[in-house]
Design a protein around this motif. Structure first.
Motif, mmCIF file in Angstrom:
data_model
loop_
_atom_site.group_PDB
_atom_site.id
_atom_site.type_symbol
_atom_site.label_atom_id
_atom_site.label_comp_id
_atom_site.label_asym_id
_atom_site.label_seq_id
_atom_site.Cartn_x
_atom_site.Cartn_y
_atom_site.Cartn_z
ATOM 1 N N VAL A 89 -34.444 -6.968 -24.432
ATOM 2 C CA VAL A 89 -33.297 -7.432 -23.649
ATOM 3 C C VAL A 89 -32.682 -8.668 -24.298
ATOM 4 O O VAL A 89 -33.371 -9.667 -24.558
ATOM 5 C CB VAL A 89 -33.703 -7.739 -22.194
ATOM 6 N N HIS A 90 -31.386 -8.561 -24.594
ATOM 7 C CA HIS A 90 -30.655 -9.685 -25.166
ATOM 8 C C HIS A 90 -29.161 -9.478 -24.959
ATOM 9 O O HIS A 90 -28.694 -8.361 -24.765
ATOM 10 C CB HIS A 90 -30.970 -9.868 -26.656
ATOM 11 N N PHE A 91 -28.440 -10.574 -24.999
ATOM 12 C CA PHE A 91 -26.987 -10.583 -24.873
ATOM 13 C C PHE A 91 -26.400 -11.262 -26.102
ATOM 14 O O PHE A 91 -26.923 -12.272 -26.562
ATOM 15 C CB PHE A 91 -26.539 -11.399 -23.649
ATOM 16 N N HIS A 92 -25.292 -10.729 -26.579
ATOM 17 C CA HIS A 92 -24.486 -11.436 -27.564
ATOM 18 C C HIS A 92 -23.495 -12.252 -26.760
ATOM 19 O O HIS A 92 -22.774 -11.709 -25.916
ATOM 20 C CB HIS A 92 -23.776 -10.441 -28.490
ATOM 21 N N VAL A 93 -23.488 -13.552 -26.979
ATOM 22 C CA VAL A 93 -22.635 -14.473 -26.228
ATOM 23 C C VAL A 93 -21.520 -14.914 -27.162
ATOM 24 O O VAL A 93 -21.780 -15.564 -28.179
ATOM 25 C CB VAL A 93 -23.432 -15.685 -25.719
ATOM 26 N N LEU A 94 -20.295 -14.522 -26.812
ATOM 27 C CA LEU A 94 -19.165 -14.790 -27.702
ATOM 28 C C LEU A 94 -18.121 -15.640 -27.006
ATOM 29 O O LEU A 94 -17.429 -15.170 -26.096
ATOM 30 C CB LEU A 94 -18.527 -13.473 -28.152
ATOM 31 N N PRO A 95 -17.998 -16.915 -27.433
ATOM 32 C CA PRO A 95 -16.857 -17.679 -26.954
ATOM 33 C C PRO A 95 -15.599 -17.083 -27.581
ATOM 34 O O PRO A 95 -15.620 -16.668 -28.746
ATOM 35 C CB PRO A 95 -17.131 -19.096 -27.456
ATOM 36 N N ARG A 96 -14.538 -17.002 -26.812
ATOM 37 C CA ARG A 96 -13.320 -16.349 -27.291
ATOM 38 C C ARG A 96 -12.196 -17.368 -27.372
ATOM 39 O O ARG A 96 -12.089 -18.273 -26.538
ATOM 40 C CB ARG A 96 -12.941 -15.204 -26.340
ATOM 41 N N TYR A 97 -11.343 -17.200 -28.373
ATOM 42 C CA TYR A 97 -10.277 -18.148 -28.661
ATOM 43 C C TYR A 97 -8.966 -17.414 -28.921
ATOM 44 O O TYR A 97 -8.952 -16.408 -29.625
ATOM 45 C CB TYR A 97 -10.613 -18.974 -29.904
ATOM 46 N N ALA A 98 -7.884 -17.954 -28.394
ATOM 47 C CA ALA A 98 -6.566 -17.364 -28.616
ATOM 48 C C ALA A 98 -6.097 -17.581 -30.056
ATOM 49 O O ALA A 98 -5.313 -16.792 -30.587
ATOM 50 C CB ALA A 98 -5.550 -17.956 -27.641
ATOM 51 N N ALA A 99 -6.574 -18.635 -30.697
ATOM 52 C CA ALA A 99 -6.173 -18.953 -32.077
ATOM 53 C C ALA A 99 -7.420 -19.105 -32.938
ATOM 54 O O ALA A 99 -8.503 -19.428 -32.432
ATOM 55 C CB ALA A 99 -5.360 -20.250 -32.099
ATOM 56 N N ALA A 100 -7.264 -18.890 -34.234
ATOM 57 C CA ALA A 100 -8.373 -19.075 -35.166
ATOM 58 C C ALA A 100 -8.902 -20.506 -35.047
ATOM 59 O O ALA A 100 -8.138 -21.451 -34.834
ATOM 60 C CB ALA A 100 -7.927 -18.796 -36.594
#
Length: 145
Positions: A89-100
Motif C-alpha cells: 500500500v502506497h500513494f504517489h503524492v503530487l503537488p500540482r502547479y499551473a506553471a512550471a
C-alpha cells in the motif's frame, strides 16, 4: 521494511516517519516536490491495513500538505494509489502547479495541469540536484513538525 519502501529509496529518501507510514521523496519528480506515502506493513490491499494506520493517516496527510505548502505553494495536491507494479500500500503524492516550477536550475513542468498528471515524464536530476531537493523538502518537514 517492505520491498515498496526499498524501491523508493528508503531510508535515503525519507522525509517523515510515523508508526504506520513513511513519507519519501519520489525519485522521479513528476512534479516538483513529488512524494511517496508508503505503509510500513506488508499489506498489499487497503483493507488489510490495521485500523490504527487509517487513524494515523489524517495526521500524516496534514503534515504532508503543510510541509509541501511551506516548501512551495501548490495549486492542488493529488494522492494516487496505483499499486500496479509495487505491491504494498502506497500513494504517489503530487503537488500540482499551473506553471512550471524552477528549482536548482531545473524546470519542472506539469503538462497534465489541471487534468490528470503525466506520470511518464520527469526531469532527469543529477545526484547533487536530488540531494539538494531532498534537503529542502526535509527542512520543510522539520519546520512543519
Amino acid at each position: 521494511m517492505n520491498a515498496t519502501l526499498a524501491k523508493f529509496g528508503y531510508p535515503g529518501t525519507l522525509l517523515h516517519e510515523s508508526e504506520h507510514w513513511c513519507v519519501l521523496m519520489r525519485p522521479q519528480q513528476v512534479t516538483l516536490g513529488a512524494l511517496v506515502l508508503a505503509a510500513k506493513s506488508e499489506a498489499n490491499a487497503m483493507s488489510l491495513l490495521p485500523p490504527a494506520a487509517f487513524a494515523e493517516l489524517a495526521a500524516v496527510t496534514k503534515r504532508i500538505e503543510q510541509s509541501l505548502g511551506r516548501f512551495r505553494p501548490y495549486g492542488k495536491i493529488n494522492y494516487i494509489c496505483l499499486m500496479m507494479v509495487d505491491p504494498h500500500v502506497h500513494f504517489h503524492v503530487l503537488p500540482r502547479y499551473a506553471a512550471a516550477q524552477d528549482f536548482g536550475g531545473v524546470s519542472f513542468p506539469d503538462p497534465g495541469w489541471p487534468g490528470v498528471p503525466d506520470l511518464k515524464q520527469a526531469p532527469q536530476l543529477t545526484d547533487p540536484q536530488r540531494s539538494t531537493l531532498h534537503g529542502a523538502l526535509l527542512d520543510a518537514f522539520r519546520a512543519s513538525g
